[in-house]
Structures are given as C-alpha cells and as structure tokens.
Design an enzyme around this catalytic site. Structure first.
Site, PDB file in Angstrom:
ATOM      1  N   HIS A 129       0.810  -1.215   0.000  1.00 26.36           N
ATOM      2  CA  HIS A 129       0.000   0.000   0.000  1.00 26.36           C
ATOM      3  C   HIS A 129       0.847   1.270   0.000  1.00 26.36           C
ATOM      4  CE1 HIS A 129      -3.753   1.956   0.028  1.00 26.36           C
ATOM      5  NE2 HIS A 129      -4.418   1.090   0.774  1.00 26.36           N
TER       6      HIS A 129
ATOM      7  N   ASP B 274      -2.248   1.851  -4.643  1.00 29.54           N
ATOM      8  CA  ASP B 274      -3.517   2.076  -3.953  1.00 29.54           C
ATOM      9  C   ASP B 274      -4.563   1.077  -4.438  1.00 29.54           C
ATOM     10  OD1 ASP B 274      -2.568   4.210  -2.420  1.00 29.54           O
ATOM     11  OD2 ASP B 274      -2.888   5.609  -4.085  1.00 29.54           O
TER      12      ASP B 274
END
Length: 549
Positions: A522, A526
C-alpha cells in the site's frame, strides 16, 4: 606470495555461505580456474574456482558449517610458505595462539591456588530436613511453563491439610489449575504471596506435623534460590510424576478393578472429577484415568461406562517424537526476507474470479498447432505470465518498487516465476516478458524449472524481477495469498481451475473458473490502481486473443 580467499557474495541476498564440499585438501596443488569447493548460497549450490596457481596451504571453513561473507576460507601460496600472520584470525592458528596464551595464565593461576582455594574449602553445612517435614515446590504444569503464579491460596499457615485436598490455584502460561497437597499435616510456610510469579522448582510451601522449626530450612531454600535441586523432593512426591502402569487382572462378574498410579495408596483424581463422581454415584476406584500418570479427570467420569470401567474417550497411547535438522542457507534467507516483507510492507489483497472457458479453448488450439509443428506445449501458467506482462504495460504503476525515499516505476517488465524446490523456493526471471510470445515464455519457464530443481540457476537468472507470479493451482489449491517479494510492489497468487455452476444468459450452466489474488504494497499501489490492473488482467485471461491485438 600467499593469497587469501574469502567467502564470496554469490547472490544479492546472501549474508553467509556454506562450503558444501571441498574438492581440494591442504597440501594439494591448485591451478587457476580449477574448482576448489562447492559453495551453498541462499539460492543454489555453486562451483567455486581458484583464481591462483599454487598449493592449498590452509582451509578455514569446515564443510557443512555456515561462514559469514568475507570471512577467511582458504589460503593459496607456495609450498612451505609461512602463513601464520595471514591465518591469525583463522580457527586452527587461533586455537594454537590461545593455548600459548593460556600457559602463563595457567601458571599464574597455579601460583595463586592456595589463596583462591581457601574460600572454596569452607562449605556451607547442608540443613538436614526432618522426616516429618515435606517441601512443596512450584510444579511444571505445562510443557512451556517456566514460572507460575499462585492465583489463590486455599489454606493459610497453621491450617490442617489432608492428602488430596486443594492447597492452591496455580496460574500457568496456559491455564489456571487446581494444585492438591500430596501430604497430610499442617501448612507451616507459604513461599510466595498470591499474585506473584515463582520460578519452576522454587519453594512453594512447607507441610509438617506442626511445631517444627523450619527457619534454617527456609533460609537454605532462599539461598539456593530458584535452582533448588529437584532431588530435595521426597520420594513420596516423585511417585506422582511417574507414568501409571496398568496391571491386567482377571475380571469377575463385579465391576473391574483398575490399577492406578498412587501415592500412599490414594487414587489420583482431580477435585472436579471426584465431585462429579460423587454426584453420579460412581465408584471412582473402578474408573480408568486418561490424564498424566493415570490421573482421573472430568471426561473420564462423564464418559464412564460401568461395563468396562473405561470411559468412551480414546485410550490410545502414542509416542511423541521429532527430528531436528539444521536450517539450510536457502531456508534462512526465505525466513529473513519474508519476515522483512511482511513486517515492513503494508499488504492488502484483491481477488477476482476468472471465466477460463476461452483460455482453455485457446490453449487446446495452440497446443494442437504446436504438436503438428513439433514444438513444446504451453501451460496455463504461461498464459498467466503473458497476460500479466501485457496488463503491466497498461498499468505501469503496478510495475514498481518501493526504495524508501523514492518509488521506482520500471519501464521494462521482468516477471518472476516462483518455483518450488526441495529446500524452499526460487524465483527465476523471464525478462522482457511483454515482448515474448507464448512459445518463448513456455520454453524459458521449462528451462528455469529444470535448472532450479537441479540447483543450476546462476545469480543472473533470479535477479531483477519487477513483478512475480506464484501458482499453486497444479496442487489443487483453489485460492491463496502470497507475501510480496520486496522491493516489488505486487505479487499475483494463482489458484486452480475449477468446474463450477455459472450463470450465463440467465441460465445456470457448467463452467470453468479460476481465482487470482493480487497482494499489493500500500506504500506504492492504492486500491483503485490494483483493482484497475486486475480488471485488465481478467479481461485478457477471459479473452486471450485480445493480448495479441
């Protein structure tokens, strides 16, 4: 002049190596380019050549033992050359030097023997424990227990105590358990307050007739500390720890007699088991205990059947055993790198189910044509690799790496292909996979798979991947998640193709589907970015022909 040979760094992740085999021994002649050893790295076992002509004068690494990078492993030079200064840090010379240094030290020690020995002569007189006094120590109530806590004392100092009566509740690392007295008498001393931790075998309590002077005994126990000798336990208490021996007896029409492990003739049973037996009117003497040392526990009473005297619970007795093997260099690196990845990269996962009907038809058609042309067949994994490479070209943010202060977006596409081998896992790389056709990808994949299993991969074969595919579908796995192969941003986990009912044109029909899961870092990728990539990948797999348009 003698030349030092150090443990080389043969892979980007290697921190230590193991000399799997020496091809030369001390005194042997060595030529430039000649193999002197096989070195096991974290990824493969590789042949290590000499860069010098001469005689092998010293070996500093024993075969089979790990050696750190840049540590001295050998010295090559002229026969008879003095290499003592070069090998001062080596195992053999160091030992000799230590021996020489030890001699004057030993002499100095011998000279001071009289002075040093004097305090040792004065031995502390051991306190004799009266036969009426019984020492109770903190028991080991679980295999991983190192200390216990008295959660509650059921008796206070001065109280009368009976054999089998609850003395305390002891909290272990796994549960709080009732602890019974093994003796009749009076509680003379409590070795710890409720709520405080006590080491295994430390003094827990003292039980006696009443009126005995135990001051010296307590002082001795405190002086010895938690390491009090287990042999101080009276023989009566040791019997409890022994395994129960069942003695077969001839059965009559009456209830069978069960032989129990016992202390002072008492039957070993938990207080709860005794209470339930009393409520149910069961003679506890005829119940077979399945607990440690033949101890009767709750389930033995609950499943007791009068016809046999045994509970319905299993009475099978097995033998615990295990085998320990040294951790290989490959397994050490896998452990280190996966822990680093899982701890440093915030993983999230995206799963989609792919309709594989068109992929199955396309593969059959391609393989028929390949068979006619004498070419090798392609696998579903080859199709997945090609589809990933093509999808990455459309989603370059997924083809990226986290480098701490910067994010690298790779313009080239190198697909790592996870391959299971005997010692662990290797990830050879198919370079520029987006520019190769299915036949080329298939040929490379087969070659890498064979080289990996034969431990013939070279560092160039496993370095530089920008994305990885891990496929367990061939092992019957429907779905799983993979740990990211850092510094990559993503890895794809591929499950097997399953025959399932699917809805097409408002009708339920047989179908073939496959689940794929993308693990994303992450910090780099995204959710929306990863989802867009998965949509494109799904479209390519469901219509393989679109990959080539």
């Amino acid at each position: 002049m003698a030349e030092i040979i150090k443990m080389p760094k043969l892979s980007d992740t290697m921190t230590e190596g193991v000399v799997a085999k020496w091809h030369k021994k001390v005194g042997d002649k060595v030529k430039n380019g000649e193999i002197i050893a096989d070195i096991e790295t974290d990824k493969a076992t590789m042949e290590f050549e000499s860069f010098y002509d001469g005689t092998l004068l010293y070996i500093g690494a024993e075969a089979g033992k790990p050696v750190a990078i840049d540590a001295l492993i050998a010295v090559i030079g002229k026969e008879g050359e003095d290499i003592s200064k070069l090998t001062a840090g080596g195992a053999q010379p160091a030992a000799a030097a230590d021996t020489k240094k030890a001699e004057p030290m030993a002499a100095a020690t011998n000279g001071a023997t009289k002075e040093v020995a004097k305090p040792a002569v004065a031995e502390t007189k051991k306190v004799e424990i009266p036969s009426t006094v019984n020492i109770v120590r903190m028991p080991k109530l679980s295999d991983t227990m190192t200390q216990g806590v008295v959660a509650k004392w059921h008796k206070k100092v001065g109280d009368k105590v009976k054999n089998g009566e609850l003395l305390a509740d002891i909290e272990t690392d796994k549960a709080t358990m009732e602890f019974e007295s093994f003796f009749d008498g009076v509680l003379l001393y409590q070795g710890t307050e409720a709520g405080k931790a006590v080491e295994i075998n430390s003094l827990l309590a003292i039980i006696g007739k009443g009126g005995e002077d135990i001051t010296a005994i307590v002082a001795q126990e405190k002086a010895q500390g938690a390491n009090a000798a287990p042999q101080a336990q009276p023989a009566k208490q040791e019997v409890v720890a022994t395994t129960a021996t069942q003695v077969p007896v001839q059965q009559k029409a009456t209830a069978p007699v069960i032989q129990h492990a016992a202390t002072n003739g008492r039957i070993i049973a938990s207080p709860l088991a005794k209470r339930i037996a009393k409520e149910k009117g069961i003679d506890i003497a005829v119940v077979h205990g399945s607990g440690d040392g033949g101890r009767i526990i709750k389930k033995d009473i609950e499943f007791y059947t009068p016809s046999t005297g045994r509970s319905a619970a299993s009475t099978f007795v097995g033998t615990e055993s295990y085998t320990e093997v040294p951790v290989s260099q490959m397994r050490k690196t896998i452990a280190r790198r996966l822990v680093e990845s899982k701890n440093s990269a915030p993983h999230f996962y995206l799963t989609v189910e792919v309709d594989m009907e068109n992929a199955i038809s396309a593969r059959e058609a391609i393989n028929k044509a390949a068979e006619k042309n004498g070419e090798g067949k392609i696998s579903y994994n080859d199709i997945v690799i090609k589809a990933c490479a093509t999808a990455l070209r459309k989603h370059p943010k997924v083809n990226s790496s986290w480098l701490g202060d910067t994010i690298r977006y790779n313009n080239h596409i190198h697909i790592g292909m996870a391959v299971a081998v005997e010692d662990g896992l290797l990830v050879p790389v198919i370079r520029f996979a987006d520019g190769k056709n299915l036949s080329q990808i298939s040929a490379e994949a087969k070659e890498f798979g064979k080289k990996a299993k034969d431990k013939k991969l070279q560092p160039a074969d496993w370095e530089g991947n920008t994305f990885t595919v891990s496929n367990l579908g061939m092992f019957g796995i429907d779905e799983f998640t993979s740990i990211i192969n850092t510094p990559e941003a993503c890895i794809l986990a591929v499950g097997g193709i399953r025959q399932v009912p699917v809805v097409k044109n408002n009708h339920v029909v047989p179908g073939n589907t496959m689940k794929i899961t993308l693990s994303c870092d992450h910090r780099v990728v995204d959710g929306a970015t990863g989802a867009a990539f998965m949509q494109t990948l799904k479209a390519f797999l469901e219509n393989p022909i679109t990959m080539f348009v």
